[in-house]
Enzyme design. Structure first.
Site, PDB file in Angstrom:
ATOM      1  N   HIS A   1       0.849  -1.192   0.000  1.00  0.00           N
ATOM      2  CA  HIS A   1       0.000   0.000   0.000  1.00  0.00           C
ATOM      3  C   HIS A   1       0.882   1.239   0.000  1.00  0.00           C
ATOM      4  O   HIS A   1       2.106   1.142   0.115  1.00  0.00           O
ATOM      5  CB  HIS A   1      -0.908  -0.019   1.221  1.00  0.00           C
ATOM      6  CG  HIS A   1      -1.934  -1.114   1.162  1.00  0.00           C
ATOM      7  ND1 HIS A   1      -2.772  -1.390   2.207  1.00  0.00           N
ATOM      8  CD2 HIS A   1      -2.266  -1.991   0.183  1.00  0.00           C
ATOM      9  CE1 HIS A   1      -3.574  -2.389   1.883  1.00  0.00           C
ATOM     10  NE2 HIS A   1      -3.284  -2.767   0.652  1.00  0.00           N
TER      11      HIS A   1
ATOM     12  N   GLU B   1       1.348   3.465   2.293  1.00  0.00           N
ATOM     13  CA  GLU B   1       2.081   3.601   3.552  1.00  0.00           C
ATOM     14  C   GLU B   1       3.230   2.603   3.643  1.00  0.00           C
ATOM     15  O   GLU B   1       4.353   2.959   4.006  1.00  0.00           O
ATOM     16  CB  GLU B   1       1.135   3.405   4.749  1.00  0.00           C
ATOM     17  CG  GLU B   1      -0.014   4.389   4.799  1.00  0.00           C
ATOM     18  CD  GLU B   1      -1.282   3.912   4.082  1.00  0.00           C
ATOM     19  OE1 GLU B   1      -2.362   4.430   4.393  1.00  0.00           O
ATOM     20  OE2 GLU B   1      -1.192   3.007   3.211  1.00  0.00           O
TER      21      GLU B   1
ATOM     22  N   SER C   1      -7.178   7.051   4.818  1.00  0.00           N
ATOM     23  CA  SER C   1      -7.093   6.464   6.147  1.00  0.00           C
ATOM     24  C   SER C   1      -6.414   5.090   6.066  1.00  0.00           C
ATOM     25  O   SER C   1      -6.787   4.269   5.230  1.00  0.00           O
ATOM     26  CB  SER C   1      -8.498   6.309   6.740  1.00  0.00           C
ATOM     27  OG  SER C   1      -8.430   5.733   8.020  1.00  0.00           O
TER      28      SER C   1
ATOM     29  N   CYS D   1      -5.342   1.273   6.337  1.00  0.00           N
ATOM     30  CA  CYS D   1      -6.019  -0.002   6.607  1.00  0.00           C
ATOM     31  C   CYS D   1      -5.438  -0.613   7.883  1.00  0.00           C
ATOM     32  O   CYS D   1      -4.500  -0.067   8.475  1.00  0.00           O
ATOM     33  CB  CYS D   1      -5.833  -0.953   5.423  1.00  0.00           C
ATOM     34  SG  CYS D   1      -4.153  -1.589   5.265  1.00  0.00           S
TER      35      CYS D   1
ATOM     36  N   CYS E   1      -1.605  -1.400   7.535  1.00  0.00           N
ATOM     37  CA  CYS E   1      -0.781  -0.191   7.530  1.00  0.00           C
ATOM     38  C   CYS E   1      -0.768   0.478   8.903  1.00  0.00           C
ATOM     39  O   CYS E   1       0.277   0.935   9.366  1.00  0.00           O
ATOM     40  CB  CYS E   1      -1.261   0.773   6.451  1.00  0.00           C
ATOM     41  SG  CYS E   1      -0.962   0.138   4.775  1.00  0.00           S
TER      42      CYS E   1
END
Length: 193
Positions: A92, A94, A116, A118, A121
């Protein structure tokens, strides 16, 4: 060595895009530290959104992230979601930015993420000890801000409307890809049953 972006350079979309697309390790060739110190949180979020746009343009999920040092505001890592591009189920925005930063002490860093985080992350952010997370979109997805705050991480919401609109467009165009990114292919296969 003279850098292209310095104290006299105007903060423009083109300058922020150059920062987004230049490999992190090569940023000192492009950007002087005085320019970075002049960037606001909104500017760093804009770099993350430009990374999200890059992912979208590549056919991926539009999520980007940037990690900076809290005192120098130097960019330590950045990345974007590559679920589709690399067939990588947990790279992802992040995790990509954390991987790009490498083996560093994250305790004095801020992560700017366009969406936001997950569960995975958020857990990695906590495990690596980041001190602050700035979230650019809680309109399309929210949920782990409270969890992060409960672990002692400062969480700020700084919605970037271009990022919010981009993710909403993506979700409408590719709902199965969005679901796969959040929950995996099993969720896509089982949604009809």
């Amino acid at each position: 060595m003279k850098t292209v972006l310095n104290l006299q350079t105007e903060k423009s979309e083109a300058a922020l895009q150059a920062i987004a697309y230049m490999p992190t390790k090569n940023l000192p060739i492009l950007v002087d530290e005085s320019f970075l110190r002049g960037l606001t949180d909104a500017d760093f979020m804009r770099v993350a959104v430009l990374l999200a746009q890059k992912s979208y343009n590549e056919g991926g999920c539009p999520i980007g992230a940037v990690i900076i040092d809290n005192s120098t505001r130097r960019i330590l890592g950045k990345g974007h979601n590559t679920l589709v591009q690399e067939s990588h189920p947990y790279n992802h925005g992040e995790t990509s930015a954390i991987r790009d930063a490498g083996r560093i002490d994250f305790s004095q860093t801020t992560l700017f993420t366009t969406l936001s985080p997950c569960d995975i992350c958020a857990t990695l952010i906590y495990m690596r000890g980041l001190s602050r997370v700035v979230v650019g979109d809680v309109t399309n997805a929210a949920g782990n801000e409270t969890l992060l705050r409960e672990t002692g991480i400062q969480v700020d919401i700084l919605e970037d409307m271009c990022g919010v609109e981009l993710y909403a467009k993506f979700r409408a165009e590719k709902p199965d890809q969005d679901l796969e990114d959040w929950k995996g292919l099993w969720a896509v296969r089982n949604k009809a049953t």
